[in-house]
Design an enzyme around this catalytic site. Structure first.
Site, short mmCIF file in Angstrom:
data_model
loop_
_atom_site.label_atom_id
_atom_site.label_comp_id
_atom_site.label_asym_id
_atom_site.label_seq_id
_atom_site.Cartn_x
_atom_site.Cartn_y
_atom_site.Cartn_z
CB ALA A 102 -0.92 0.00 1.22
NE ARG B 68 -4.22 5.74 -12.91
CZ ARG B 68 -4.38 4.47 -13.27
NH1 ARG B 68 -5.30 4.13 -14.15
NH2 ARG B 68 -3.62 3.53 -12.74
N GLY C 62 8.79 -0.32 -7.29
CA GLY C 62 8.16 -1.53 -7.81
C GLY C 62 7.69 -2.48 -6.73
C1 UD1 Z 1 0.85 -5.10 -10.82
C2 UD1 Z 1 1.52 -6.37 -11.37
C3 UD1 Z 1 0.72 -6.86 -12.57
C4 UD1 Z 1 -0.72 -7.13 -12.17
C5 UD1 Z 1 -1.33 -5.88 -11.55
C6 UD1 Z 1 -2.67 -6.22 -10.99
C7 UD1 Z 1 3.90 -6.14 -10.92
C8 UD1 Z 1 5.22 -5.81 -11.50
N1 UD1 Z 1 2.85 -6.06 -11.76
O1 UD1 Z 1 0.92 -4.14 -11.83
O2 UD1 Z 1 1.30 -8.05 -13.08
O3 UD1 Z 1 -1.47 -7.52 -13.31
O4 UD1 Z 1 -0.50 -5.42 -10.47
O5 UD1 Z 1 -3.29 -5.08 -10.51
O6 UD1 Z 1 3.81 -6.50 -9.77
N2 UD1 Z 1 3.06 -0.85 -4.73
C9 UD1 Z 1 3.89 -0.59 -3.67
N3 UD1 Z 1 5.16 -0.19 -3.93
C10 UD1 Z 1 5.63 -0.05 -5.18
C11 UD1 Z 1 4.78 -0.32 -6.26
C12 UD1 Z 1 3.49 -0.73 -6.00
O7 UD1 Z 1 3.50 -0.70 -2.52
O8 UD1 Z 1 6.80 0.32 -5.32
C13 UD1 Z 1 1.68 -1.27 -4.46
C14 UD1 Z 1 0.68 -0.24 -4.96
O9 UD1 Z 1 0.33 0.66 -3.94
C15 UD1 Z 1 -0.50 -1.12 -5.37
C16 UD1 Z 1 0.13 -2.43 -5.75
O10 UD1 Z 1 1.41 -2.44 -5.17
O11 UD1 Z 1 -1.37 -1.36 -4.30
C17 UD1 Z 1 0.23 -2.61 -7.26
O12 UD1 Z 1 1.01 -1.60 -7.80
P1 UD1 Z 1 0.74 -1.04 -9.24
O13 UD1 Z 1 1.74 0.00 -9.55
O14 UD1 Z 1 -0.68 -0.67 -9.38
O15 UD1 Z 1 1.05 -2.34 -10.11
P2 UD1 Z 1 0.68 -2.56 -11.62
O16 UD1 Z 1 1.65 -1.86 -12.46
O17 UD1 Z 1 -0.74 -2.26 -11.82
#
Ligand code: UD1
Ligand code: CA
Length: 486
Positions: free
Chosen positions: A13, A19, A84
């Site tokens: 989280a 957005r 990531g």
């Molecule tokens: C990610 C997945 C993707 C999947 C999708 C589903 C990866 C690389 N990709 O993509 O395969 O289909 O979710 O929704 O995992 N977050 C962190 N720290 C970070 C990045 C993200 O805590 O550095 C959390 C975000 O707050 C979010 C979740 O992880 O709750 C997913 O992150 P998001 O950037 O939305 O991932 P996607 O690119 O959508």
């Protein structure tokens, strides 16, 4: 399916949620009375994990406070920069070490995910002895998601992110939900080997799948029965859609438990609301917080109840209520405002245009029309006349008023607190009562009426009023009208 508790659930989280265009961190936006992170924590808590870990970053103070409020024992891990999903999980293993046992990873922005789905994921994971089990889904439009790439044997080989996918891979309609069950020991080792040489320059958690497979471990997957559950919320359009889905799910549960809901489209309930059997919820009604509706009660149309207890068979029409309690068989409305600590007795009636604050209305008592009742105790069976005002505030302090049992308060009485009316007492209409009325007395406090004889004839000569008066006064003298008057 019996299974052991997972060693940990990790909720990611840290993301910003640009957005949402909001000052509030994305995961604190609420649906059905609970923040998104709250829904994620509730689903996690249903699995009774030995350890609950939440990765925070953006809005860490606010998000951390919400997590602490809902899950005191949760471990917060800070991810300073969002590099990531793999980086986020690496921050966890660096902070708390390898977690032996089943480790579930899920997101804080996936409020529709049910704990049963996570349980099934964990259960398949354990039954198959996998190193990782991925929750996937088939969707009509996979744009943006990571795609599930399978080998000729149909086994999960790797996950490719949309940005890195070839045209052929982009045609795959099986997507990665972002939820996984891992072997915690293997995860801690593999996460260190995740690189960031991809289109987004991020450490992808999804790369762990190919790494573990390369090491010769078993990889499994569970396809979500309902792809809608794994939809994330990124903007307020998706938030509204998720709220609608969750609300429909809650209403369906209530209906299957014996509650009549006349118009599900305009009825909104929080996850914390309970509704008794044979209650009827009518259109345009919102039930929020710790609201409890008793059996057979009728609520609506047009009610907004927050933290309100309604006993059996009460009926409420056009009510706004906060932190109030309503007795069995009471009837309220239309147009009543109940404020905190309003306690309405069994069978009482609170009528049209009445506001009640921090007051107890006894069983069977009536406040039927146009009144303000504040800091009052009203006895059983009392009748409060139309337009009565409990003047509880002198500009400095609030004072109480006590009205005894079976008291009759005349219309348009002002009860100037502190004041008491004894059991069975009366007040005359239009009185301003500022000293106590003993039991059985009639309190009268108003000017005596004086009629100035012929004033209109003298002072309004030539008006319609004066002509009408003249006609009436001459008729009064005629023998016929005198006879009729008898
Ligand atoms: C990610 C997945 C993707 C999947 C999708 C589903 C990866 C690389 N990709 O993509 O395969 O289909 O979710 O929704 O995992 N977050 C962190 N720290 C970070 C990045 C993200 O805590 O550095 C959390 C975000 O707050 C979010 C979740 O992880 O709750 C997913 O992150 P998001 O950037 O939305 O991932 P996607 O690119 O959508
Ligand atoms: Ca996302």
């Amino acid at each position: 399916m019996s299974q052991s508790r997972p060693a940990a659930v990790i909720v990611l989280a840290a993301g910003e949620g640009k957005r949402m265009k909001s000052r509030t961190p994305k995961v604190l936006h609420a649906l059905c009375g609970r923040s998104m992170i709250g829904h994620a924590l509730a689903a996690a808590q249903d699995l009774a994990p030995e350890r609950l870990v939440v990765v925070t970053g953006h809005g860490r103070d606010q998000v951390g406070a919400e997590v602490a409020r809902l899950a005191l024992d949760a471990t917060l891990v800070l991810q300073e920069q969002q590099q990531g999903t793999g980086h986020a999980v690496r921050m966890v293993t660096e902070a708390v070490g390898a977690i032996p046992g089943v480790v579930i990873v899920t997101y804080g922005d996936m409020p529709l995910l049910r704990s049963q789905t996570l349980e099934e994921l964990a259960s398949v994971h354990q039954a198959e002895g996998n190193a990782v089990t991925v929750l996937s889904a088939r969707v009509p439009d996979p744009t943006g998601y990571g795609r599930i790439v399978r080998d000729e044997a149909g086994m999960l080989a790797r996950i490719v992110e949309h940005a890195d996918a070839t045209g052929q891979e982009q045609a795959i309609d099986e997507i990665n939900s972002g939820c996984y069950a891992f072997d915690g020991g293997l995860l801690a080792d593999a996460i260190k080997r995740v690189a960031n040489d991809n289109a987004q320059g991020q450490e992808y958690l999804t790369d762990v799948i190919a790494i573990l497979r390369g090491d010769g471990h078993r990889i499994g997957s569970v396809i979500a029965a309902d792809a809608g559950e794994i939809e994330g919320v990124n903007d307020r359009v998706q938030l509204a859609a998720a709220r609608r889905v969750l609300n429909d799910r809650l209403l369906k549960e209530h209906m299957l438990n014996g509650v009549t809901i006349i118009d599900p489209a305009s009825t909104w309930v929080d996850v914390t609301v309970t509704i008794g059997q044979d209650a009827e919820i009518r259109p345009n009604t919102q039930l929020e917080g710790a609201t409890t509706i008793g059996q057979g009660a009728k609520i609506g149309p047009n009610c907004l109840l927050r933290d309100t207890t309604v006993a059996a068979d009460a009926e409420l029409i056009n009510i706004v209520s906060r932190q109030a309690s309503i007795g069995a068989g009471a009837t309220l409305g239309p147009n009543v405002y109940l404020r905190p600590q309003a306690v309405i007795g069994d069978g009482a009636h609170i009528g049209c245009h009445v506001e009640v604050k921090k007051s107890t209305v006894g069983p069977g008592a009536k406040v039927p029309h146009l009144s303000y009742v504040g800091d009052a105790t009203i006895g059983a069976g009392a009748n409060i006349g139309a337009g009565t005002i409990f003047a509880n505030y002198d500009g400095v302090r609030k004072s109480p008023t006590t009205v005894g049992e079976h008291v009759f308060v005349g219309s348009n009485t002002v009860l100037v607190a502190p004041v008491a009316i004894g059991d069975g007492g009366y007040t005359a209409a239009g009185s301003v009562i500022d000293s106590d009325v003993p039991a059985g007395d009639l309190g009268i406090a108003r000017g005596r009426q004086h009629n100035s004889d012929g004033w209109v004839l003298r002072n309004r000569e030539g008006t319609r009023s004066s002509r009408a008066a003249r006609r009436a006064r001459s008729d009064e003298g005629s023998p016929q009208s005198a006879a009729e008057g008898e």
